[in-house]
Design a protein around this motif. Structure first.
Motif, PDB file in Angstrom:
ATOM      1  N   ARG A  42     -12.781  -8.721   0.831  1.00  0.00           N
ATOM      2  CA  ARG A  42     -13.201  -8.862  -0.561  1.00  0.00           C
ATOM      3  C   ARG A  42     -12.235  -9.739  -1.362  1.00  0.00           C
ATOM      4  NH1 ARG A  42     -15.310  -4.870   1.849  1.00  0.00           N
ATOM      5  NH2 ARG A  42     -17.266  -3.931   1.194  1.00  0.00           N
ATOM      6  N   GLY A  43     -11.346 -10.416  -0.667  1.00  0.00           N
ATOM      7  CA  GLY A  43     -10.408 -11.314  -1.322  1.00  0.00           C
ATOM      8  C   GLY A  43      -9.145 -10.646  -1.829  1.00  0.00           C
ATOM      9  N   GLY A  44      -8.937  -9.400  -1.472  1.00  0.00           N
ATOM     10  CA  GLY A  44      -7.757  -8.673  -1.933  1.00  0.00           C
ATOM     11  C   GLY A  44      -6.526  -8.981  -1.097  1.00  0.00           C
ATOM     12  N   GLN A  70       2.458  16.731   1.989  1.00  0.00           N
ATOM     13  CA  GLN A  70       1.595  16.050   1.028  1.00  0.00           C
ATOM     14  C   GLN A  70       2.108  14.641   0.802  1.00  0.00           C
ATOM     15  OE1 GLN A  70       1.407  17.680  -2.994  1.00  0.00           O
ATOM     16  NE2 GLN A  70      -0.761  17.164  -3.043  1.00  0.00           N
ATOM     17  N   ALA A  71       1.177  13.729   0.619  1.00  0.00           N
ATOM     18  CA  ALA A  71       1.508  12.335   0.342  1.00  0.00           C
ATOM     19  C   ALA A  71       0.678  11.848  -0.829  1.00  0.00           C
ATOM     20  CB  ALA A  71       1.257  11.474   1.566  1.00  0.00           C
ATOM     21  N   ARG A  72       1.328  11.069  -1.693  1.00  0.00           N
ATOM     22  CA  ARG A  72       0.651  10.412  -2.802  1.00  0.00           C
ATOM     23  C   ARG A  72       1.022   8.934  -2.729  1.00  0.00           C
ATOM     24  NH1 ARG A  72       2.732  15.146  -4.860  1.00  0.00           N
ATOM     25  NH2 ARG A  72       1.191  16.595  -5.659  1.00  0.00           N
ATOM     26  N   ALA A  73       0.033   8.058  -2.909  1.00  0.00           N
ATOM     27  CA  ALA A  73       0.273   6.625  -2.762  1.00  0.00           C
ATOM     28  C   ALA A  73      -0.378   5.845  -3.892  1.00  0.00           C
ATOM     29  CB  ALA A  73      -0.268   6.129  -1.426  1.00  0.00           C
ATOM     30  N   VAL A  74       0.319   4.806  -4.315  1.00  0.00           N
ATOM     31  CA  VAL A  74      -0.202   3.854  -5.282  1.00  0.00           C
ATOM     32  C   VAL A  74      -0.021   2.469  -4.666  1.00  0.00           C
ATOM     33  CG1 VAL A  74       0.042   2.868  -7.597  1.00  0.00           C
ATOM     34  CG2 VAL A  74       0.411   5.303  -7.236  1.00  0.00           C
ATOM     35  N   VAL A  75      -1.068   1.650  -4.768  1.00  0.00           N
ATOM     36  CA  VAL A  75      -0.992   0.275  -4.267  1.00  0.00           C
ATOM     37  C   VAL A  75      -1.398  -0.692  -5.374  1.00  0.00           C
ATOM     38  CG1 VAL A  75      -1.377   0.868  -1.841  1.00  0.00           C
ATOM     39  CG2 VAL A  75      -3.343   0.370  -3.306  1.00  0.00           C
ATOM     40  N   LEU A  76      -0.755  -1.850  -5.371  1.00  0.00           N
ATOM     41  CA  LEU A  76      -1.063  -2.930  -6.296  1.00  0.00           C
ATOM     42  C   LEU A  76      -1.566  -4.107  -5.482  1.00  0.00           C
ATOM     43  CD1 LEU A  76      -0.943  -4.064  -9.215  1.00  0.00           C
ATOM     44  CD2 LEU A  76       1.370  -4.866  -8.662  1.00  0.00           C
ATOM     45  N   LEU A  77      -2.718  -4.635  -5.891  1.00  0.00           N
ATOM     46  CA  LEU A  77      -3.340  -5.735  -5.151  1.00  0.00           C
ATOM     47  C   LEU A  77      -3.683  -6.869  -6.086  1.00  0.00           C
ATOM     48  CD1 LEU A  77      -5.039  -2.824  -4.044  1.00  0.00           C
ATOM     49  CD2 LEU A  77      -5.015  -4.427  -2.160  1.00  0.00           C
ATOM     50  N   ASP A  78      -3.715  -8.061  -5.542  1.00  0.00           N
ATOM     51  CA  ASP A  78      -4.166  -9.245  -6.239  1.00  0.00           C
ATOM     52  C   ASP A  78      -5.558  -9.563  -5.704  1.00  0.00           C
ATOM     53  OD1 ASP A  78      -4.231 -11.527  -7.803  1.00  0.00           O
ATOM     54  OD2 ASP A  78      -3.027 -12.712  -6.404  1.00  0.00           O
ATOM     55  N   GLY A  79      -6.477  -9.835  -6.592  1.00  0.00           N
ATOM     56  CA  GLY A  79      -7.812 -10.223  -6.147  1.00  0.00           C
ATOM     57  C   GLY A  79      -8.835  -9.262  -6.492  1.00  0.00           C
TER      58      GLY A  79
END
Length: 152
Positions: A87-89, A143-152
């Motif tokens: 998707r272009g990410g 337990q795991a918590r995740a945040v992601v930053l993407l361009d696109g």
């Protein structure tokens, strides 16, 4: 820019392997799960999928499907990355908080970050990894918590 959030947790049982960030961690307890139970990679997979409105790990890899029994979580993460990139990410940064009372993860930090960098194809300084305990509130889970930053 897009932001994604994911979380995952599993009960821990004696005698099961403990996988986190794609590595097996020496431990007397491990995650009770349909797959390998890598809560870190499950949270990251959900974070990537959420950034593009693609559902969650259970939608793509249901625990009712015997094909995924015992599967390594890298498979799920790779597919989420593939869907995002289609998707272009482009993943720019990932932050992860792991909550686990035992074993202590500090001695494994470098190996865990190395593994995440390899799996996510990111430089190490683009990966945040934080360890917490439950302060005795839930000593038999991870337990795991995740945040992601993407361009696109």
């Amino acid at each position: 820019m897009r932001l994604g959030y994911g979380e995952d947790s599993h009960r821990l049982e004696e005698g099961r392997p403990l996988y986190l960030c794609g590595l097996q961690i020496p431990s007397p307890v491990g995650a009770l799960a349909h797959s390998d139970g890598d809560a870190a990679l499950h949270a990251l997979t959900d974070a990537l999928l959420s950034a593009y409105g693609l559902g969650d790990i259970g939608l793509l890899f249901p625990d009712t499907d015997p094909r995924w029994r015992g599967e390594r979580s890298e498979v799920f993460l790779r597919e989420a990355l593939r869907l995002v990139e289609a998707r272009g990410g482009r993943l720019l940064q990932a932050s992860l908080v792991l909550t686990l009372d035992r074993p202590k993860l500090g001695p494994h930090r470098e190996a865990l970050v190395d593994s995440l960098a390899r799996l996510l194809r990111l430089p190490q300084d683009r990966i945040g990894l934080t360890f917490k305990t439950s302060e005795g509130l839930a000593p038999s889970h991870v337990q795991a918590r995740a945040v992601v930053l993407l361009d696109g």
